[in-house]
Design an enzyme around this catalytic site. Structure first.
Site, short mmCIF file in Angstrom:
data_model
loop_
_atom_site.label_atom_id
_atom_site.label_comp_id
_atom_site.label_asym_id
_atom_site.label_seq_id
_atom_site.Cartn_x
_atom_site.Cartn_y
_atom_site.Cartn_z
N GLN B 113 47.80 32.22 77.44
CA GLN B 113 47.21 33.47 76.96
C GLN B 113 46.92 34.41 78.13
O GLN B 113 46.00 34.17 78.90
CB GLN B 113 45.90 33.11 76.23
CG GLN B 113 45.13 34.28 75.69
CD GLN B 113 43.76 33.85 75.17
OE1 GLN B 113 43.25 32.79 75.53
NE2 GLN B 113 43.15 34.67 74.34
N SER B 116 42.73 38.06 79.88
CA SER B 116 41.70 38.49 80.82
C SER B 116 42.28 38.98 82.13
O SER B 116 43.30 38.46 82.61
CB SER B 116 40.75 37.33 81.13
OG SER B 116 40.23 36.80 79.95
N SER B 150 44.46 29.64 81.40
CA SER B 150 44.58 28.19 81.23
C SER B 150 46.02 27.80 81.00
O SER B 150 46.72 28.43 80.19
CB SER B 150 43.75 27.73 80.03
OG SER B 150 42.43 28.18 80.14
N GLU B 233 41.19 31.77 67.89
CA GLU B 233 40.79 30.96 69.04
C GLU B 233 39.42 30.36 68.79
O GLU B 233 39.17 29.19 69.05
CB GLU B 233 40.76 31.84 70.30
CG GLU B 233 40.21 31.11 71.52
CD GLU B 233 40.39 31.90 72.83
OE1 GLU B 233 40.55 33.13 72.76
OE2 GLU B 233 40.38 31.25 73.89
N GLU B 365 27.41 35.36 74.71
CA GLU B 365 26.69 36.63 74.58
C GLU B 365 27.52 37.62 73.76
O GLU B 365 27.01 38.28 72.86
CB GLU B 365 26.40 37.23 75.97
CG GLU B 365 25.37 36.45 76.79
CD GLU B 365 25.93 35.16 77.36
OE1 GLU B 365 27.12 35.14 77.75
OE2 GLU B 365 25.19 34.16 77.41
C1 LIG Z 1 37.55 27.61 81.43
C2 LIG Z 1 38.02 28.98 81.12
C3 LIG Z 1 39.28 29.17 80.57
C4 LIG Z 1 39.75 30.46 80.31
N1 LIG Z 1 41.01 30.61 79.81
C5 LIG Z 1 41.51 31.86 79.60
C6 LIG Z 1 42.85 32.05 79.17
O1 LIG Z 1 43.60 31.08 78.98
N2 LIG Z 1 43.31 33.30 79.01
C7 LIG Z 1 42.52 34.39 79.21
O2 LIG Z 1 42.99 35.49 79.01
N3 LIG Z 1 41.22 34.26 79.63
C8 LIG Z 1 40.71 33.01 79.84
N4 LIG Z 1 39.42 32.87 80.29
C9 LIG Z 1 38.62 34.05 80.63
C10 LIG Z 1 37.49 34.36 79.67
O3 LIG Z 1 37.98 34.83 78.47
C11 LIG Z 1 36.56 35.37 80.37
O4 LIG Z 1 35.99 34.73 81.48
C12 LIG Z 1 35.45 35.83 79.46
O5 LIG Z 1 35.96 36.63 78.45
C13 LIG Z 1 34.34 36.59 80.20
O6 LIG Z 1 34.83 37.58 81.04
P1 LIG Z 1 34.32 37.68 82.56
O7 LIG Z 1 34.48 36.38 83.16
O8 LIG Z 1 34.98 38.83 83.17
O9 LIG Z 1 32.75 37.96 82.45
P2 LIG Z 1 32.03 39.37 82.32
O10 LIG Z 1 32.62 40.11 81.20
O11 LIG Z 1 31.97 39.99 83.64
O12 LIG Z 1 30.58 38.93 81.89
C14 LIG Z 1 29.58 38.50 82.79
C15 LIG Z 1 28.36 38.10 81.99
O13 LIG Z 1 27.85 39.25 81.31
C16 LIG Z 1 27.77 38.99 79.93
N5 LIG Z 1 28.06 40.22 79.19
C17 LIG Z 1 29.12 41.02 79.32
N6 LIG Z 1 29.04 42.05 78.46
C18 LIG Z 1 27.92 41.90 77.76
C19 LIG Z 1 27.29 42.64 76.71
N7 LIG Z 1 27.83 43.73 76.20
N8 LIG Z 1 26.12 42.17 76.20
C20 LIG Z 1 25.56 41.03 76.70
N9 LIG Z 1 26.11 40.30 77.69
C21 LIG Z 1 27.28 40.73 78.20
C22 LIG Z 1 28.79 37.93 79.66
O14 LIG Z 1 28.48 37.19 78.50
C23 LIG Z 1 28.69 37.07 80.91
O15 LIG Z 1 27.63 36.17 80.79
C24 LIG Z 1 38.93 31.58 80.57
C25 LIG Z 1 37.65 31.38 81.11
C26 LIG Z 1 37.20 30.11 81.39
C27 LIG Z 1 35.84 29.93 81.98
#
Ligand SMILES: Cc1cc2nc3c(=O)[nH]c(=O)nc-3n(C[C@H](O)[C@H](O)[C@H](O)COP(=O)(O)OP(=O)(O)OC[C@H]3O[C@@H](n4cnc5c(N)ncnc54)[C@H](O)[C@@H]3O)c2cc1C
Lengths: 360, 395
Positions: B113, B116, B150, B233, B365
């Site tokens: 996928q 991100s 992933s 998902e 969140e």
């Molecule tokens: C083990 C693992 C596997 C993954 N696999 C994939 C994959 O296969 N393909 C893919 O595309 N992505 C994948 N991801 C990525 C995942 O989808 C993102 O990490 C996730 O969507 C959060 O984005 P970010 O890390 O940029 O956090 P951010 O968006 O920067 O968020 C940081 C913190 O702020 C909080 N936050 C953000 N906005 C708000 C809001 N409006 N209100 C309240 N809180 C908020 C979030 O909840 C988080 O705690 C994976 C992540 C992990 C950890």
């Protein structure tokens, strides 16, 4: 009756600044992370600098025995800084626990620990609660036999303190079989130690109380390490979320996040109070020290885990990576929670201490 | 003609009689099973299914497993099976379904996928990977960086979202593609995670060519398509079908195996979590029954929030229960695993891996925001960037 002071003194602030400077210069997270891949090159030099150059190994040793004659309060401040950097040094195991076991001993070992010339570890599993069962090592004609597992500080130690038959013996680490184990927290890597009938020197004859007191003090001061760790997690996360933008705004500006961090800040302040009280009662020889130690562990060890878990969660994707240091704190926090008794074990202990008996 | 459970059972037995799992070649068997509509029975006929209730699937799988049927590599292909397939089924052309669904189901083609990006996680719609149409060929040329992907190191195909019109507001200029991971412009680099291994990756896309026939849905419709993927998902991650499945099963076993470790305090906590896991299982069952009537919406969000919390509390509890043993870890070596395993290896691994459960597939969140806004209808946060052309947003 005046309240126990729970604030930091100027002397403690100065001590903190000195320790922090050294750790900022010499305990880089990238090098700490390398411990997980077996590169321990950081450890010896850093410990020498802290123990001997800054003289921290002797904080809890009276001046007339070669130490600095400071108190648990100063040791607590050092531990806060060590927790803040997840520093891989045997301060807690050698300069606190082993040192306190030897506090009333005669021989030269105490002075050698104080000067940093020697480093020691008490042979107990790191998970041992102060009131818990101690491992069994047998002694016959001054020769020690037995195996003790999951010991912290043994890899760094040249001297091992062995509790056997009510007494404590010292043995040279080189005479024992010390096997490092892959640990959940490689910044405090554990080892299993086997003693094959090796010669020990009697250092404390009637040692049961001394060992228990040392573990109570270790648990009390571990809380300060946990406070330092939790505070780093809070501060680092706050800093990050002021910067990190999603939806066109700083993520830390979302109220759901603000409340989470405010709750965590409340927790860290509370943890600080509990840890300071534990250190202060210890320093004063206060009779409440045993209660204070268990209160601190029962509260602070869970709080530190929460802080580290929140740091990972609120850093999200990047917090799950190896290159970001949050995981070092998560692993240390979780291992610390089990170290010297879990919160649950300390609550169970308090049940008896504060007369809230378990239902029959 | 619709068939009843009796009829389904008969079909399975007939199929097994005609294709002895012991002697039929693996792929031949899997393809035949797909062709017979016994792959995912809720899919339509001609696409590996029989148009039956999804709730019947576990019994079908159990029967095949008992007969010694080959596995379709589902541990490695969770994203393909759980996310790509339902999205292709819903938005794909007939040709796309014919081309992609069977090799996806048989595990011949593993999917990842590519959603991100470093600057677009929770705010996925802000993504900056560009897809530009090449006039001569009509192909799309894709450039950008994805992260935390992933299983990208195992995948032949990817579901990909990219920006096709930067002049439109962020939700409107996105298009959804099915990208070939073997294209020379795809550079997959391992990204190590807190467990020590590199289950996810960074993926750099440089002039990756995607033919227009691999566009899923209309140009500019990508946000809606991606939301369908994300809803699937969440349902795929959350809620387990049988009692004591997943983390609760593992921890319950540890409790049963180790009477010497038990304490009243841990017992109380374990029983609370056991009840929560059981209630979550029933909630999942209820959601799946609702879903049989339509596509998933916000239901999956609730399931996934609960799933993640319970998995994290249980795995944390297990470490406290195991005490000294928990201070040891299996192995920190950097490996690139061949499948995703939430409950594998040792207790320390489970604890660390479970931390990802409240992040991957939308953080807890964000899922709570979805619950609050889409289910409860609470007012949303002020959206400063909603109507601004993507190209004018602060980056
Ligand atoms: C083990 C693992 C596997 C993954 N696999 C994939 C994959 O296969 N393909 C893919 O595309 N992505 C994948 N991801 C990525 C995942 O989808 C993102 O990490 C996730 O969507 C959060 O984005 P970010 O890390 O940029 O956090 P951010 O968006 O920067 O968020 C940081 C913190 O702020 C909080 N936050 C953000 N906005 C708000 C809001 N409006 N209100 C309240 N809180 C908020 C979030 O909840 C988080 O705690 C994976 C992540 C992990 C950890």
């Amino acid at each position: 009756m005046s309240d126990t002071n729970l604030l930091y003194t100027e002397v403690e602030d100065d001590l903190r600044a000195t320790v922090r400077k050294l750790l900022t210069d010499r305990c880089d997270p990238v090098v700490v992370t390398a411990l997980y891949d077996g590169d321990r090159s950081l450890v010896d030099g850093l410990w020498k600098a802290l123990a001997a150059e800054l003289g921290l190994a002797g904080l809890l040793v009276p001046e007339d025995r070669g130490g600095a004659g400071a108190s648990a309060l100063e040791a607590a401040v050092v531990l806060e800084e060590l927790g803040r950097t997840v520093a891989p040094v045997p301060f807690l195991t050698s300069a606190v626990i082993a040192t306190l076991v030897l506090r009333d001993s005669d021989g030269p070992l105490l002075g050698q620990l104080a000067s940093g010339e020697k480093t020691a570890a008490l042979l107990v599993p790191l998970s041992t609660a102060p009131h818990g069962a101690l491992p069994t090592v047998t002694v016959a004609d001054g020769r020690l036999t037995g195996t003790v597992t999951s010991i912290a500080g043994a890899i760094e130690a040249d001297t091992l303190l062995v509790f056997a038959d009510g007494a404590v013996f010292s043995v040279a680490a080189a005479d024992a079989t010390v096997t490092p184990v892959v640990s959940l927290d490689m910044t405090r890597q554990l080892a299993d130690v086997r003693l094959d009938g090796i010669a020990g020197e009697l250092v404390v004859a009637d040692a049961e109380q001394a060992v228990q007191d040392a573990l109570v003090a270790g648990a009390a001061l571990l809380a300060s390490e946990q406070v330092g760790l939790a505070r780093w997690c809070l501060e680092e996360t706050v800093t990050y979320l002021k910067e990190r933008k999603q939806f066109g705004r700083a993520v830390g500006g979302f109220q759901a996040i603000k409340h989470r961090l405010a709750d965590l800040a409340i927790g860290v302040e509370s943890a600080t109070a509990a840890a300071r009280y534990a250190a202060a009662t210890l320093a004063a020889g206060d009779e409440d020290a045993v209660v204070a130690s268990s209160v601190a562990q029962a509260y602070v060890s869970d709080l530190a885990v929460l802080a580290a878990e929140e740091a990972v969660q609120l850093h999200a994707g990047i917090g799950m990576t190896w290159e970001h240091p949050a995981h070092l704190y998560l692993k240390r926090a979780k291992a610390d929670q089990i170290a010297l008794g879990t919160a649950g074990a300390h609550r169970a202990r308090l049940a008896g201490l504060v007369d809230l008996p378990t239902p029959q | 003609m619709t068939i009843d459970e009796q009829g389904l059972r008969r079909r399975i037995e007939e199929f097994l009689a005609a294709h002895d799992p012991a002697t039929t070649e693996r792929l031949e068997f899997l393809r035949a099973r797909y062709n017979a509509g016994l792959a995912w029975v809720h899919f339509p006929e001609g696409h590996g299914g029989l148009g039956l209730p999804q709730a019947w699937q576990p019994a079908v799988d159990a029967r095949f497993e008992a007969a010694g049927a080959p596995d379709n590599n589902k541990k490695a292909n969770g994203i393909g099976l759980g996310m790509a397939a339902p999205t292709i089924l819903r938005f794909g052309t007939e040709e796309q379904k014919q081309r992609f669904l069977r090799p996806l189901w048989t595990g011949e083609e593993i999917w990842c996928q590519l959603f991100s990006e470093p600057g677009a996680g929770s705010d996925l719609a802000a993504l900056g990977t560009r897809a530009v149409r090449e006039a001569a060929s009509g192909d799309w040329i894709v450039n950008g960086q994805k992260v935390w992907t992933s299983g990208a190191h195992l995948a032949q195909f990817a579901i990909l979202v990219a920006r096709t019109d930067p002049d439109l507001p962020k939700h409107q200029g996105i298009t959804y593609f099915l990208a070939d991971m073997t294209d020379p412009g795809v550079d997959v680099r391992p990204l190590r995670q807190i467990t020590g291994e590199a289950e996810f990756n960074e993926v750099f896309l440089t002039d990756v060519r995607v033919p227009d026939i691999q566009r899923l849905g209309e140009v500019g419709q990508g946000w809606a398509v991606a939301n369908a993927t994300l809803s699937n998902e969440r349902v795929a991650i959350g809620g387990s079908p049988v009692r004591e499945n997943g983390m609760i099963g593992v921890v319950a076993k540890a409790w049963r195996d180790h009477p010497e470790l038990r304490t009243p305090e841990l017992h109380d906590r374990l029983l609370r979590l056991w009840v929560e896991a059981e209630v979550s299982r029933l909630t999942g069952q209820r959601v799946r029954q609702k879903l049989a009537l339509g596509q998933p919406g916000a239901e999956g969000a609730a399931l996934k929030v609960t799933f993640a919390r319970i998995a994290q509390e249980l795995s944390g509890l297990e470490l406290e229960l195991r005490g000294e043993q928990s201070l040891r870890y299996s192995d920190w070596a950097m490996v690139r695993p061949d499948h995703v395993d939430f409950t594998g290896r040792d207790a320390g691994y489970r604890y660390l891996r479970a931390k990802g459960n409240s992040i991957e597939g939308g953080t807890s969140e964000i899922l709570r925001n979805i619950m609050a806004e889409r289910v409860l209808g609470l007012p949303s946060e002020p959206r400063v960037d909603k109507d601004v052309p993507w190209k004018d947003l602060a980056k």
